[in-house]
Design a protein around this motif. Structure first.
Motif, PDB file in Angstrom:
ATOM      1  N   UNK A 100       0.833  -1.204   0.000  1.00 18.53           N
ATOM      2  CA  UNK A 100       0.000   0.000   0.000  1.00 18.53           C
ATOM      3  C   UNK A 100       0.868   1.254   0.000  1.00 18.53           C
ATOM      4  N   UNK A 101       1.907   1.269   0.829  1.00 20.64           N
ATOM      5  CA  UNK A 101       2.809   2.425   0.869  1.00 20.64           C
ATOM      6  C   UNK A 101       3.559   2.595  -0.450  1.00 20.64           C
ATOM      7  N   UNK A 102       3.993   1.490  -1.052  1.00 23.69           N
ATOM      8  CA  UNK A 102       4.684   1.569  -2.338  1.00 23.69           C
ATOM      9  C   UNK A 102       3.759   2.124  -3.415  1.00 23.69           C
ATOM     10  N   UNK A 103       2.516   1.681  -3.431  1.00 24.79           N
ATOM     11  CA  UNK A 103       1.554   2.192  -4.417  1.00 24.79           C
ATOM     12  C   UNK A 103       1.305   3.682  -4.222  1.00 24.79           C
ATOM     13  N   UNK A 104       1.247   4.142  -2.972  1.00 29.05           N
ATOM     14  CA  UNK A 104       1.057   5.569  -2.709  1.00 29.05           C
ATOM     15  C   UNK A 104       2.269   6.381  -3.186  1.00 29.05           C
ATOM     16  N   UNK A 105       3.480   5.846  -3.005  1.00 32.49           N
ATOM     17  CA  UNK A 105       4.682   6.532  -3.484  1.00 32.49           C
ATOM     18  C   UNK A 105       4.693   6.590  -5.006  1.00 32.49           C
ATOM     19  N   UNK A 147       3.968   9.850 -10.004  1.00 31.79           N
ATOM     20  CA  UNK A 147       3.316  10.019 -11.304  1.00 31.79           C
ATOM     21  C   UNK A 147       2.469  11.288 -11.323  1.00 31.79           C
ATOM     22  N   UNK A 148       1.828  11.605 -10.200  1.00 26.39           N
ATOM     23  CA  UNK A 148       0.962  12.774 -10.149  1.00 26.39           C
ATOM     24  C   UNK A 148       1.728  14.085 -10.295  1.00 26.39           C
ATOM     25  N   UNK A 149       3.037  14.073 -10.047  1.00 24.25           N
ATOM     26  CA  UNK A 149       3.841  15.281 -10.215  1.00 24.25           C
ATOM     27  C   UNK A 149       3.807  15.730 -11.668  1.00 24.25           C
ATOM     28  N   UNK A 150       3.837  14.792 -12.605  1.00 25.36           N
ATOM     29  CA  UNK A 150       3.873  15.114 -14.029  1.00 25.36           C
ATOM     30  C   UNK A 150       2.506  15.066 -14.694  1.00 25.36           C
ATOM     31  N   UNK A 151       1.482  14.723 -13.968  1.00 22.31           N
ATOM     32  CA  UNK A 151       0.150  14.585 -14.564  1.00 22.31           C
ATOM     33  C   UNK A 151      -0.489  15.956 -14.730  1.00 22.31           C
ATOM     34  N   UNK A 152      -1.105  16.145 -15.865  1.00 21.38           N
ATOM     35  CA  UNK A 152      -1.855  17.378 -16.078  1.00 21.38           C
ATOM     36  C   UNK A 152      -3.330  17.087 -15.864  1.00 21.38           C
ATOM     37  N   UNK A 153      -3.927  17.844 -15.007  1.00 24.87           N
ATOM     38  CA  UNK A 153      -5.352  17.664 -14.732  1.00 24.87           C
ATOM     39  C   UNK A 153      -6.120  18.486 -15.755  1.00 24.87           C
TER      40      UNK A 153
END
Length: 172
Positions: A66-71, A76-82
């Motif tokens: 679970x912790x690895x998936x959150x990391x 990935x969310x750093x580079x994601x454009x919403x």
């Protein structure tokens, strides 16, 4: 500990397949240490120790995954454009190489198609668009392959050369 961790990994349900590797290979789940827990009044100290050790180990593995998936998600969310679209918005759609039928892909073929309207929203990450009839591909696209359509500017563009920019005769 490696064999215990391997057993735990092979008996856990995979999120992609919805089945554990044991159930895929052997068509049934193995007997787990947790199955020993349901025995009424088990007086064996070794069995109780084994069960508690296995239960703790499974909880630790679950916590680490679970912790690895959150990391991974945070990285990935750093580079994601919403970017959110509404039904009816005109968008440009990028076709990746996998979208072309075998043998028809060319480096010079058209990659962007549009403007096309969005006909439905599956979730914030996937949309269904209305492609032209000659496109033999799925109508569902990831948000990374969709960009908002901006119509061309109707202003008249005037080109001038450096030779004609001079206002006085004889100037270069």
């Amino acid at each position: 500990m490696l064999s215990t961790a391997e057993f735990a990994y092979n008996s856990m349900v995979n999120r992609s397949t919805g089945k554990s590797p044991f159930s895929i290979v052997y068509t049934k789940l193995p007997n787990l240490a947790l199955d020993v827990v349901v025995l009424p009044k088990c007086k064996s100290g070794i069995a109780a120790k084994f069960t508690s050790h296995s239960t703790k180990m499974l909880e630790d593995v679950h916590t680490h995954l679970t912790n690895a998936n959150l990391k991974y998600k945070a990285a990935v969310d750093v580079h994601r454009r919403q970017q959110l679209f509404n039904v009816g918005d005109l968008v440009m759609v990028r076709l990746r190489r996998e979208r072309f039928p075998p043998g028809t892909y060319s480096k010079l073929s058209r990659r962007k198609i549009g403007p096309v309207p969005i006909i439905s929203k599956i979730n914030d990450n996937a949309y269904t668009v209305e492609l032209p009839a000659d496109q033999n591909t799925s109508l569902t696209f990831n948000v990374s392959d969709i960009s908002l359509y901006h119509p061309p500017d109707p202003a008249i563009i005037e080109f001038s050369s450096s030779e004609s920019s001079s206002s006085e005769a004889g100037e270069d």
